[in-house]
Design a protein around this motif. Structure first.
Motif, short mmCIF file in Angstrom:
data_model
loop_
_atom_site.label_atom_id
_atom_site.label_comp_id
_atom_site.label_asym_id
_atom_site.label_seq_id
_atom_site.Cartn_x
_atom_site.Cartn_y
_atom_site.Cartn_z
N LEU A 440 16.54 30.86 -33.13
CA LEU A 440 17.71 31.20 -32.31
C LEU A 440 19.01 30.83 -33.00
O LEU A 440 20.06 31.46 -32.75
CB LEU A 440 17.61 30.48 -30.97
CG LEU A 440 16.43 30.87 -30.07
CD1 LEU A 440 16.39 30.02 -28.82
CD2 LEU A 440 16.51 32.36 -29.69
N GLN A 441 18.96 29.84 -33.87
CA GLN A 441 20.16 29.42 -34.59
C GLN A 441 20.33 30.19 -35.88
O GLN A 441 21.22 29.88 -36.69
CB GLN A 441 20.07 27.91 -34.88
CG GLN A 441 20.14 27.07 -33.61
CD GLN A 441 19.68 25.64 -33.84
OE1 GLN A 441 19.35 25.23 -34.96
NE2 GLN A 441 19.66 24.84 -32.78
N GLY A 442 19.47 31.20 -36.10
CA GLY A 442 19.61 32.03 -37.28
C GLY A 442 18.92 31.48 -38.51
O GLY A 442 19.15 31.96 -39.62
N GLY A 443 18.04 30.49 -38.31
CA GLY A 443 17.33 29.91 -39.43
C GLY A 443 16.02 30.61 -39.66
O GLY A 443 15.74 31.70 -39.15
N ASN A 444 15.17 29.96 -40.46
CA ASN A 444 13.86 30.52 -40.80
C ASN A 444 12.84 30.10 -39.76
O ASN A 444 12.76 28.93 -39.40
CB ASN A 444 13.44 30.00 -42.20
CG ASN A 444 12.25 30.77 -42.75
OD1 ASN A 444 11.26 30.96 -42.07
ND2 ASN A 444 12.38 31.20 -44.00
N ASP A 445 12.05 31.07 -39.28
CA ASP A 445 11.03 30.77 -38.29
C ASP A 445 10.03 29.73 -38.81
O ASP A 445 9.39 29.04 -38.02
CB ASP A 445 10.26 32.03 -37.90
CG ASP A 445 11.08 32.94 -37.00
OD1 ASP A 445 12.22 32.58 -36.71
OD2 ASP A 445 10.58 34.00 -36.62
N ARG A 446 9.84 29.63 -40.08
CA ARG A 446 8.82 28.74 -40.64
C ARG A 446 9.40 27.41 -41.08
O ARG A 446 8.70 26.58 -41.57
CB ARG A 446 8.12 29.45 -41.82
CG ARG A 446 7.45 30.74 -41.39
CD ARG A 446 6.80 31.48 -42.54
NE ARG A 446 6.39 32.80 -42.12
CZ ARG A 446 5.25 33.06 -41.47
NH1 ARG A 446 4.41 32.08 -41.21
NH2 ARG A 446 4.94 34.29 -41.10
#
Length: 446
Positions: A440-446
């Motif tokens: 949600l913060q635009g980072g990487n899901d992993r």
């Protein structure tokens, strides 16, 4: 931003609560009329002359090593509902009037804290104790995450270290069968090593046992319903169309992210193939049952909160009097439950057959039960209590992140590194929530 959490068991509760505390709007969907998943309670009306009982669907215990689970209880405000030992102390009951045995830790640091108990363990010969100590130290050198460990059974590994049949029965099975819900011969060496290293060879207080004194429904489900703002009970999620779109009771619903916290057979039917192309492999995790035998005696028969049992169909016994809603002075009798893990032999057995076997078996290990009347006798069954924690299971457990951005998996069956326990379930929910926040913060899901 909003997140849809599908499934109201411990994994879903943990994920939803963590996200809500982070200021994210959460919609929690649960098909049943309650939260709690595999940990719940129900009311059983007494027959004429016997009291009503509050019954847990199965006996659950925690260890002090269950730090994530304890943290969830703290956040739910129900940590007071668990009685935790000051120091690991386990009585082992034996039939035929043989003397009981005991394992109790000392104040020494781990892994030395249990060596004095093992050195005086009366059910094993001096030679067996020495070999068991050597095997325990060898277990401490194993890497539970090594894929080679997952491909071996604990039974094969014990063979290589000269562990006798008696040592398996009186020591290894006590802990492994209860922790992994499978026998020593079919247990994954990797998962067995994780349990033993964490609980018995790690921090000295890690194995201290905690037993609920409140019903599971109060500890988890009802407390979560009060804490979470948007809970949809008796609501069915039919499919996950994409990473962020659901079909709920026949209607499409959009979210910014989805956490699927349901058992693996259900998850496999909901996730899109593009998100989890290996979802058909999850069926290889299978399941393993647990049966709980419940007896209301007309008088006290068990003088300890719980005990393990050997050489008997009874594996563990618990005093459920207070948690069952009865007077603590036993004026209404004593409510005792017996937990049978890896219960394939009993899962389909008629209650009459179970009564025929277990009442005499309980009387063999609880001498005061021999003159007591069983005012109530009933059985609860969890056919799919855990996944089958056998060799090769680690390779089948998926990570929390899927190939679909915004779609995450949670549940004790996922790749938590823990066995299928309450701790594993909570950890999976927290991992999914952390990855979801990153997405949600635009980072990487992993």
């Amino acid at each position: 931003m909003s997140v849809a959490v599908v499934g109201g068991g411990l994994a879903g509760i943990a994920a939803a609560l963590a996200l809500q505390e982070a200021g994210i709007e959460v919609e929690l969907y649960e098909t049943r009329p309650r939260l709690g998943g595999a940990t719940h309670s129900f009311q059983r009306a007494g027959r004429e002359g016997t009291p009503d009982l509050t019954v847990d669907n199965g006996q659950h215990v925690m260890l002090r090593a269950f730090t994530a689970y304890r943290g969830l209880l703290d956040r739910l405000g129900t940590a007071h509902g668990i009685d935790v030992q000051d120091r690991f102390d386990l009585r082992i009951l034996t039939p035929d009037d043989r003397p009981d045995a005991r394992l109790r830790r000392t104040g020494l640091p781990g892994p030395l804290h249990l060596l004095p108990a093992l050195a005086t363990y009366s059910l094993l010969s001096p030679r067996e104790r020495a070999r068991a100590a050597a095997a325990s130290l060898a277990m401490g050198r194993l890497d539970p995450q090594d894929p080679r460990a997952d491909l071996r059974s604990l039974g094969d590994w014990l063979d290589d270290r000269g562990q006798s049949e008696r040592t398996r029965r009186y020591l290894w099975e006590l802990f492994v069968t209860a922790a992994l819900n499978c026998g020593v011969e079919e247990a994954s060496l990797g998962l067995a090593a994780m349990v033993i290293k964490t609980a018995l060879l790690g921090r000295s207080d890690a194995a201290d046992i905690g037993v609920p004194r409140l019903p599971l429904g109060e500890l988890h489900g009802r407390a979560a319903e009060k804490k979470l703002r948007r809970v949809h009970l008796k609501t069915k999620v039919d499919a996950v169309v994409s990473g962020t779109r659901l079909v709920v009771d026949g209607f499409e619903v959009d979210a910014d992210a989805v956490i699927l916290a349901v058992p693996h057979p259900v998850a496999a039917t909901l996730v899109p193939d593009t998100a989890c192309p290996d979802r058909e492999r999850w069926a290889g995790l299978s399941s393993s049952p647990i049966v709980d035998v419940h007896v209301l005696y007309d008088r006290p028969v068990l003088d300890t909160p719980f005990a393990a049992v050997v050489d008997s169909p009874v594996q563990w016994v618990f005093d459920r009097t207070g948690a069952g809603g009865l007077a603590s002075d036993h004026s209404q009798g004593q409510y005792v439950s017996s937990v049978v893990s890896a219960a394939g032999q009993w899962i389909d057995a008629p209650v009459a057959r179970i009564r025929e076997v277990f009442l005499p078996a309980l009387a063999e290990v609880l001498p005061r039960a021999r003159g007591a009347e069983a005012a109530e006798f009933f059985v609860t069954r969890e056919r799919h209590a855990t996944f089958r924690q056998a060799p090769g299971s680690a390779a089948l457990r998926p990570a929390a992140a899927t190939r679909a951005p915004g779609l995450f998996l949670a549940g004790a069956w996922t790749a938590t590194g823990w066995p299928d326990t309450m701790e594993g379930a909570v950890r999976s929910g927290l991992t999914a929530a952390r990855l979801c926040r990153g997405h949600l913060q635009g980072g990487n899901d992993r």
